[in-house]
Design a protein around this motif. Structure first.
Motif, PDB file in Angstrom:
ATOM      1  N   ILE A  54       0.829  -1.201   0.000  1.00  0.00           N
ATOM      2  CA  ILE A  54       0.000   0.000   0.000  1.00  0.00           C
ATOM      3  C   ILE A  54       0.865   1.254   0.000  1.00  0.00           C
ATOM      4  O   ILE A  54       1.920   1.302   0.651  1.00  0.00           O
ATOM      5  N   ARG A  55       0.385   2.265  -0.714  1.00  0.00           N
ATOM      6  CA  ARG A  55       1.076   3.557  -0.792  1.00  0.00           C
ATOM      7  C   ARG A  55       1.403   4.073   0.608  1.00  0.00           C
ATOM      8  O   ARG A  55       0.582   4.031   1.513  1.00  0.00           O
ATOM      9  N   GLY A  56       2.645   4.532   0.756  1.00  0.00           N
ATOM     10  CA  GLY A  56       3.089   5.107   2.026  1.00  0.00           C
ATOM     11  C   GLY A  56       3.707   4.105   2.990  1.00  0.00           C
ATOM     12  O   GLY A  56       4.370   4.508   3.942  1.00  0.00           O
ATOM     13  N   GLN A  57       3.495   2.795   2.754  1.00  0.00           N
ATOM     14  CA  GLN A  57       4.161   1.811   3.601  1.00  0.00           C
ATOM     15  C   GLN A  57       5.660   1.860   3.322  1.00  0.00           C
ATOM     16  O   GLN A  57       6.096   2.261   2.246  1.00  0.00           O
ATOM     17  N   GLY A  77       8.067  -1.072  -9.268  1.00  0.00           N
ATOM     18  CA  GLY A  77       6.622  -1.123  -9.144  1.00  0.00           C
ATOM     19  C   GLY A  77       5.983  -1.674 -10.400  1.00  0.00           C
ATOM     20  O   GLY A  77       6.603  -1.708 -11.470  1.00  0.00           O
ATOM     21  N   ASP A  79       3.982  -0.190 -12.044  1.00  0.00           N
ATOM     22  CA  ASP A  79       3.905   0.952 -12.956  1.00  0.00           C
ATOM     23  C   ASP A  79       5.198   1.132 -13.756  1.00  0.00           C
ATOM     24  O   ASP A  79       5.319   2.059 -14.549  1.00  0.00           O
ATOM     25  N   LEU A  96       6.796   3.442  -0.183  1.00  0.00           N
ATOM     26  CA  LEU A  96       6.234   2.984  -1.448  1.00  0.00           C
ATOM     27  C   LEU A  96       5.336   4.060  -2.063  1.00  0.00           C
ATOM     28  O   LEU A  96       4.505   4.644  -1.375  1.00  0.00           O
ATOM     29  N   PRO A  97       5.519   4.320  -3.370  1.00  0.00           N
ATOM     30  CA  PRO A  97       4.833   5.437  -4.003  1.00  0.00           C
ATOM     31  C   PRO A  97       3.374   5.192  -4.375  1.00  0.00           C
ATOM     32  O   PRO A  97       2.659   6.127  -4.712  1.00  0.00           O
ATOM     33  N   GLY A  98       2.910   3.960  -4.335  1.00  0.00           N
ATOM     34  CA  GLY A  98       1.530   3.693  -4.728  1.00  0.00           C
ATOM     35  C   GLY A  98       1.048   2.350  -4.228  1.00  0.00           C
ATOM     36  O   GLY A  98       1.847   1.503  -3.823  1.00  0.00           O
ATOM     37  N   THR A  99      -0.266   2.155  -4.235  1.00  0.00           N
ATOM     38  CA  THR A  99      -0.853   0.866  -3.897  1.00  0.00           C
ATOM     39  C   THR A  99      -0.839   0.031  -5.170  1.00  0.00           C
ATOM     40  O   THR A  99      -1.532   0.367  -6.140  1.00  0.00           O
ATOM     41  N   GLN A 100      -0.013  -0.990  -5.184  1.00  0.00           N
ATOM     42  CA  GLN A 100       0.170  -1.794  -6.392  1.00  0.00           C
ATOM     43  C   GLN A 100       1.004  -3.019  -6.069  1.00  0.00           C
ATOM     44  O   GLN A 100       1.463  -3.196  -4.944  1.00  0.00           O
ATOM     45  N   TYR A 102       4.524  -4.942  -6.364  1.00  0.00           N
ATOM     46  CA  TYR A 102       5.937  -4.586  -6.459  1.00  0.00           C
ATOM     47  C   TYR A 102       6.703  -5.845  -6.841  1.00  0.00           C
ATOM     48  O   TYR A 102       6.408  -6.937  -6.353  1.00  0.00           O
TER      49      TYR A 102
END
Length: 124
Positions: A54-57, A77, A79, A96-100, A102
């Motif tokens: 998740i983003r921000g983790q 990522g 992305d 982490l820059p986004g919820t995705q 990795y």
């Protein structure tokens, strides 16, 4: 092979040479036990891993080769954004820059052969 739209056509020769054969990496999904913030995987190069975060983790990737050739773990990522590399010289850590998903690609240098390793991923 394409020429730019405004360029005239031209003749060329394209040569493709395949040297040796490297084992193709498989991709394994990393899952965490309920309540756990880290997971440990054991493998041999080349090997790909994927995990959801998740983003921000904050994620920490530690790689411990079991001898033989050096190895590195490239983190990116879904992305396509490259985040960094971990090796026996040091871990990679970052927000982490986004919820995705990795991806972690563990590889030895070209021609070095297979290297066993322990990979530890921590997310909090």
């Amino acid at each position: 092979v394409r020429a730019p739209a405004d360029a005239p056509g031209s003749n060329f020769t394209l040569t493709v040479t395949v040297v040796g054969s490297q084992p193709q990496p498989t991709t394994k999904r990393i899952t965490f036990a309920p309540g756990a913030v880290s997971a440990t995987e054991y493998g041999a190069t080349p090997q790909n891993y994927v995990l959801k975060a998740i983003r921000g983790q904050t994620m920490i990737v530690e790689l411990f080769p079991d001898g033989g050739a050096p190895a590195s773990a490239r983190i990116s990522g879904a992305d396509g954004r490259g985040l960094g590399t971990a090796s026996e010289r040091g871990a990679w850590a970052g927000a982490l820059p986004g919820t995705q998903d990795y991806y972690i690609n563990v590889a030895a240098p070209p021609g070095a052969g297979r290297t066993g390793f322990t990979l530890r991923v921590t997310i909090y």
